[in-house]
Design a protein around this motif. Sequence first.
Motif, PDB file in Angstrom:
ATOM      1  N   TYR A  12       1.410 -11.266   0.146  1.00 43.43           N
ATOM      2  CA  TYR A  12       2.128  -9.912   0.129  1.00 43.43           C
ATOM      3  C   TYR A  12       1.482  -8.648  -0.578  1.00 43.43           C
ATOM      4  O   TYR A  12       0.563  -8.834  -1.041  1.00 43.43           O
ATOM      5  N   ILE A  13       2.143  -7.413  -0.121  1.00 47.11           N
ATOM      6  CA  ILE A  13       1.584  -6.351  -0.668  1.00 47.11           C
ATOM      7  C   ILE A  13       2.570  -5.569  -1.210  1.00 47.11           C
ATOM      8  O   ILE A  13       3.807  -5.354  -0.576  1.00 47.11           O
ATOM      9  N   LEU A  14       2.572  -5.223  -2.369  1.00 49.00           N
ATOM     10  CA  LEU A  14       3.572  -4.421  -3.058  1.00 49.00           C
ATOM     11  C   LEU A  14       3.282  -3.000  -3.330  1.00 49.00           C
ATOM     12  O   LEU A  14       1.825  -2.612  -3.478  1.00 49.00           O
ATOM     13  N   THR A  15       4.094  -2.030  -3.516  1.00 46.83           N
ATOM     14  CA  THR A  15       3.654  -0.645  -3.818  1.00 46.83           C
ATOM     15  C   THR A  15       5.005  -0.076  -4.662  1.00 46.83           C
ATOM     16  O   THR A  15       5.843  -0.533  -4.767  1.00 46.83           O
ATOM     17  N   ASN A  16       4.569   1.252  -5.171  1.00 48.60           N
ATOM     18  CA  ASN A  16       5.496   1.895  -5.766  1.00 48.60           C
ATOM     19  C   ASN A  16       6.069   2.991  -5.058  1.00 48.60           C
ATOM     20  O   ASN A  16       7.035   3.481  -5.528  1.00 48.60           O
ATOM     21  N   LYS A  17       5.240   3.530  -4.135  1.00 52.81           N
ATOM     22  CA  LYS A  17       5.730   4.391  -3.210  1.00 52.81           C
ATOM     23  C   LYS A  17       4.807   4.551  -2.097  1.00 52.81           C
ATOM     24  O   LYS A  17       3.828   3.975  -2.080  1.00 52.81           O
ATOM     25  N   PRO A  18       5.299   5.113  -0.874  1.00 55.54           N
ATOM     26  CA  PRO A  18       4.518   5.264   0.106  1.00 55.54           C
ATOM     27  C   PRO A  18       2.977   5.803  -0.207  1.00 55.54           C
ATOM     28  O   PRO A  18       2.953   6.742  -0.809  1.00 55.54           O
ATOM     29  N   ASN A  19       2.190   5.355   0.422  1.00 57.08           N
ATOM     30  CA  ASN A  19       0.574   5.612   0.092  1.00 57.08           C
ATOM     31  C   ASN A  19       0.259   5.584  -1.525  1.00 57.08           C
ATOM     32  O   ASN A  19      -0.512   5.984  -2.017  1.00 57.08           O
ATOM     33  N   GLY A  20       0.919   4.599  -2.064  1.00 56.74           N
ATOM     34  CA  GLY A  20       0.836   4.540  -3.786  1.00 56.74           C
ATOM     35  C   GLY A  20      -0.176   3.212  -4.064  1.00 56.74           C
ATOM     36  O   GLY A  20      -0.870   3.063  -3.056  1.00 56.74           O
ATOM     37  N   ARG A  78      -9.395   0.666   1.280  1.00 58.08           N
ATOM     38  CA  ARG A  78      -7.784   0.886   1.265  1.00 58.08           C
ATOM     39  C   ARG A  78      -7.100   1.272   2.587  1.00 58.08           C
ATOM     40  O   ARG A  78      -6.150   0.849   2.789  1.00 58.08           O
ATOM     41  N   GLN A  79      -7.913   2.170   3.247  1.00 49.21           N
ATOM     42  CA  GLN A  79      -7.427   2.551   4.535  1.00 49.21           C
ATOM     43  C   GLN A  79      -7.113   1.350   5.474  1.00 49.21           C
ATOM     44  O   GLN A  79      -6.141   1.519   6.167  1.00 49.21           O
ATOM     45  N   TRP A  80      -7.761   0.394   5.584  1.00 48.48           N
ATOM     46  CA  TRP A  80      -7.534  -0.747   6.218  1.00 48.48           C
ATOM     47  C   TRP A  80      -6.144  -1.248   6.096  1.00 48.48           C
ATOM     48  O   TRP A  80      -5.374  -1.761   6.687  1.00 48.48           O
ATOM     49  N   LYS A  81      -5.946  -1.491   4.492  1.00 47.82           N
ATOM     50  CA  LYS A  81      -4.713  -2.061   4.004  1.00 47.82           C
ATOM     51  C   LYS A  81      -3.636  -1.092   4.292  1.00 47.82           C
ATOM     52  O   LYS A  81      -2.432  -1.615   4.852  1.00 47.82           O
ATOM     53  N   ILE A  82      -3.771  -0.001   4.177  1.00 45.41           N
ATOM     54  CA  ILE A  82      -2.793   1.211   4.849  1.00 45.41           C
ATOM     55  C   ILE A  82      -2.299   1.016   6.445  1.00 45.41           C
ATOM     56  O   ILE A  82      -1.161   0.932   6.519  1.00 45.41           O
ATOM     57  N   ASN A  83      -3.228   0.891   6.975  1.00 47.64           N
ATOM     58  CA  ASN A  83      -3.253   0.704   8.677  1.00 47.64           C
ATOM     59  C   ASN A  83      -2.306  -0.551   8.627  1.00 47.64           C
ATOM     60  O   ASN A  83      -1.452  -0.501   9.740  1.00 47.64           O
ATOM     61  N   LEU A  84      -2.829  -1.785   7.892  1.00 47.19           N
ATOM     62  CA  LEU A  84      -1.987  -2.922   8.281  1.00 47.19           C
ATOM     63  C   LEU A  84      -0.641  -2.826   7.952  1.00 47.19           C
ATOM     64  O   LEU A  84       0.178  -3.142   8.872  1.00 47.19           O
ATOM     65  N   ILE A  85      -0.308  -2.105   6.782  1.00 44.76           N
ATOM     66  CA  ILE A  85       1.035  -2.013   6.472  1.00 44.76           C
ATOM     67  C   ILE A  85       1.841  -1.218   7.629  1.00 44.76           C
ATOM     68  O   ILE A  85       2.725  -1.419   8.041  1.00 44.76           O
TER      69      ILE A  85
END
Length: 108
Positions: A12-20, A78-85
């Motif tokens: 799983y991937i967690l964040t605190n805000k979009p693109n955070g 990081r950008q690959w992870k963002i693209n995946l999300i």
Amino acid sequence: MPKRAYHNYWVYILTNKPNGTLYIGVTGGIDDRMERHTQGKGSYFTSKYKLKILVYFEEFQFIEDAIKREKQLKNWHRQWKINLIESCNPNWESLWRPLGLDPETSSG
């Protein structure tokens, strides 16, 4: 105790805000793990950065496969992870609902 034929594991991937800040983890109990994260008891890193929004997950039958995928994702740029999300959750909405909460009546 008899051995179960099938078990669920999650990456799983967690964040605190979009693109955070992003956190990638693996667990054998997503509900329990998310309860701990939302209470600030998940890990030092997730507590420090207030990472409580589940934005991506994958399910696996075997822990070895889940760990392999977790390590793979952690090595991504990081950008690959963002693209995946964003490929499955473009609005960075929380994908986790507490147990017993009706998703039809939940506001998130």
